[in-house]
Design an enzyme around this catalytic site. Structure first.
Site, PDB file in Angstrom:
ATOM      1  N   SER A 105      41.717  43.845  37.496  1.00 35.57           N
ATOM      2  CA  SER A 105      41.484  42.401  37.510  1.00 35.57           C
ATOM      3  C   SER A 105      42.183  41.777  36.316  1.00 35.57           C
ATOM      4  O   SER A 105      42.361  42.442  35.281  1.00 35.57           O
ATOM      5  CB  SER A 105      39.977  42.122  37.433  1.00 35.57           C
TER       6      SER A 105
ATOM      7  N   TYR B 281      32.200  42.844  33.183  1.00 30.76           N
ATOM      8  CA  TYR B 281      33.133  43.250  34.236  1.00 30.76           C
ATOM      9  C   TYR B 281      34.538  43.421  33.657  1.00 30.76           C
ATOM     10  O   TYR B 281      35.221  44.411  33.934  1.00 30.76           O
ATOM     11  CB  TYR B 281      33.125  42.201  35.336  1.00 30.76           C
TER      12      TYR B 281
END
Length: 232
Positions: free
Chosen positions: A136, A149
């Site tokens: 990501s 995250y």
């Protein structure tokens, strides 16, 4: 010639589901993982060349099952670590992050992929295969509320770099798919309209490039791969 074999984790929805369907359609033998057997069956159960393997990737027994399935097929050409854990919704500031939830995020996003890679290496090296870790931009950029995250994805990215150096016979890719219209993305922005984000199926061709072309190991953004593919 035997069909190429791939393990795709997190395959019951979103990017994983779209990739599993596309790979099956192009002749790959797909071993599809997700936690829910019902969800996997609904998403992929009608496809003849998809083997459903429900379980939690943080469970060593389930990881062994995935590798055993590949071994029975006689080969493993690719492993796609797509399964991810977002963490609390809405996303908390890092200083307020519940440690038990953070441990779960790291278990799913870092430790489980590494353990599955370690188990898969003998089969992958035998086929000079490919490893794709879905990361990501939160793993390379600092966004408020994305510390849990994002830091887990940063750890996965660095681990991918090391794996690429340690296993030069493999193609090792870590890929940022970008924002997508998925349940996980919606959970990250509860109550917001994310209808302007692309459907995950629109990003699948980027991953197909990594699994079919001779691109060098490294970090890729799906948007860049799609743009380059359109120009070629």
């Amino acid at each position: 010639m035997a069909a190429r074999v791939v393990i795709v984790t997190g395959a019951s929805r979103g990017l994983g589901r779209g990739l599993a369907i596309a790979l099956a359609a192009t002749g790959w033998d797909v071993i599809a993982d997700a936690r829910s057997s019902a969800d996997l069956d609904a998403a992929l159960g009608s496809l003849a060349n998809v083997t459903i393997a429900a379980g939690d990737v943080t469970d060593a027994g389930h990881r062994s099952e995935l590798i055993a399935l590949a071994a029975t097929k006689g080969r493993l050409d690719a492993l796609v670590n797509n399964a991810s854990q977002l963490g609390p919704s809405p996303q908390p500031a890092l200083a307020d992050y519940p440690l038990e939830e953070l441990r779960r995020v790291y278990e799913v996003n870092v430790l489980a992929p590494l353990a599955l890679i370690a188990a898969a290496l003998p089969l992958l090296e035998a086929s000079a295969g490919r490893l794709v870790n879905v990361t990501s931009d939160a793993g390379s950029e600092a966004y408020p509320g994305w510390g849990g995250y994002g830091s887990s994805k940063a750890a996965l990215e660095h681990a991918s770099k090391v794996l690429a150096v340690e296993h030069p016979a493999l193609k090792v890719y870590w890929v940022d798919p970008g924002d997508m219209r998925t349940a996980m993305h919606q959970a990250a922005y509860p109550g917001e309209d994310i209808s302007d984000r692309p459907a995950p199926e629109e990003r699948v061709p980027a991953l197909l490039r990594l699994l079919s072309e001779e691109l060098p190991s490294g970090r890729y953004a799906a948007g860049d791969l799609l743009e380059a593919g359109a120009e070629s």
